[in-house]
Design an enzyme around this catalytic site. Structure first.
Site, PDB file in Angstrom:
ATOM      1  N   ALA A  19       0.699  -1.108   0.155  1.00  0.00           N
ATOM      2  CA  ALA A  19      -0.132   0.004   0.145  1.00  0.00           C
ATOM      3  C   ALA A  19       0.849   1.238  -0.015  1.00  0.00           C
ATOM      4  O   ALA A  19       2.136   1.171   0.301  1.00  0.00           O
ATOM      5  CB  ALA A  19      -0.938  -0.026   1.147  1.00  0.00           C
ATOM      6  N   ASP A 138       3.600  -8.706  13.131  1.00  0.00           N
ATOM      7  CA  ASP A 138       4.463  -7.915  12.571  1.00  0.00           C
ATOM      8  C   ASP A 138       4.874  -6.591  13.204  1.00  0.00           C
ATOM      9  O   ASP A 138       5.096  -5.561  12.460  1.00  0.00           O
ATOM     10  CB  ASP A 138       3.820  -7.499  11.118  1.00  0.00           C
ATOM     11  CG  ASP A 138       4.684  -7.082   9.758  1.00  0.00           C
ATOM     12  OD1 ASP A 138       5.812  -7.761  10.129  1.00  0.00           O
ATOM     13  OD2 ASP A 138       4.370  -6.421   8.989  1.00  0.00           O
TER      14      ASP A 138
END
Length: 285
Positions: A19, A138
């Site tokens: 993104a 993450d």
């Protein structure tokens, strides 16, 4: 200036493989203006990336904490999925350390506490009265933002997993995460629990305190081999002495967080927070 739905895009803040993030503004009647960060999937044909963004929005909207980036809206315009989120006017932890080196010991310890408070909140999430069992998966310095007031904020729940979000259930055996911060169980696609995040959190602490990555490797195989040997080499003076010198006692906490087997790690983010509250930074040289 480019328009996306109700938002005017003012400039690119950052981009990755999934993104792009823009500084944007929402304008309304009577002079209403709201600055936001707008995260937009780069490839509208990639269904996995679209799902990740939807997942991030749905989970992020359930979290409300000073140390977690706030999510305002999930939208779609001309096939482009986007998230409107809190605009944090500051660097990531990675950018901060790379530009100026590790912060003073007391500041580093305070940032460790703040990041942990955000993770405690995420791990404690309940939806409709039942535990969400959220796992970020993450945690890394580039996913932790700093605002001008000195608040650390966890971001990017794109590959997070929670039992309350159907789309977040990743297939067993699929390896997802970031090289250098993944736990051993992530590397081999084993079942995960919230202690997976504690391993990554320990690696983030190490980077924040020392300015170095805990494991330098160029491939998944090198990284995994080092992780399996973690219990032996982490006790070496070259690894933890810099931590001990700056924040006495932190090295003991890190050894509990960085065990290769998840069942041998410290129990929870809440316990990490309690341990951090007992520590005091040593004098910086």
């Amino acid at each position: 200036m480019q328009q996306l739905g109700r938002y005017t895009l003012h400039g690119l803040l950052g981009k990755g493989g999934v993104a792009r993030v823009y500084e944007a503004e929402l304008n309304g009647p009577a002079g209403f203006r709201k600055r936001v960060a707008l995260k937009v999937v780069s490839n509208i044909l990639n269904e996995e990336h679209q799902t990740d963004l939807v997942n991030e929005a749905r989970l992020g909207a359930l979290l409300r904490h000073p140390n977690v980036v706030d999510i305002y809206e999930l939208g779609e315009e001309d096939g482009r999925v986007y998230i409107a989120m809190e605009l944090v006017d500051g660097p990531t932890i990675k950018q901060l350390v790379q530009s100026y080196g590790p912060p003073p010991a007391e500041v580093a310890l305070e940032l460790c506490r703040q990041i942990t408070r955000g993770l405690v909140h995420a791990h404690a999430l309940r939806v409709d009265g039942r535990p969400a069992n959220l796992i970020h998966r993450d945690l890394k310095p580039s996913n932790i933002l700093m605002d001008p007031a000195g608040l650390a904020k966890i971001s990017d729940f794109g590959i997070a997993r929670a039992e309350v979000i159907a789309e977040s259930q990743t297939e067993a055996g699929l390896v997802r995460g970031s090289l250098g911060y993944m736990s051993p169980e992530q590397m081999v696609g084993d079942p995960l629990n919230q202690r997976t995040d504690l391993f990554s959190l320990g690696v983030v602490f190490y980077f924040l305190i020392t300015g170095r990555r805990l494991v330098e490797s160029k491939s998944l195989s090198q990284y995994f081999a080092r992780l399996l040997d973690m219990s032996q080499w982490i006790d070496g003076p070259e690894v933890l002495d810099p931590v001990r010198a700056r924040i006495p006692g932190m090295e003991k906490l890190l050894t509990q967080m960085l065990r290769p087997k998840s069942e041998e790690r410290i129990e929870s983010a809440l316990q990490v927070r309690k341990e951090l509250n007992q520590l005091r930074a040593g004098p910086d040289q």
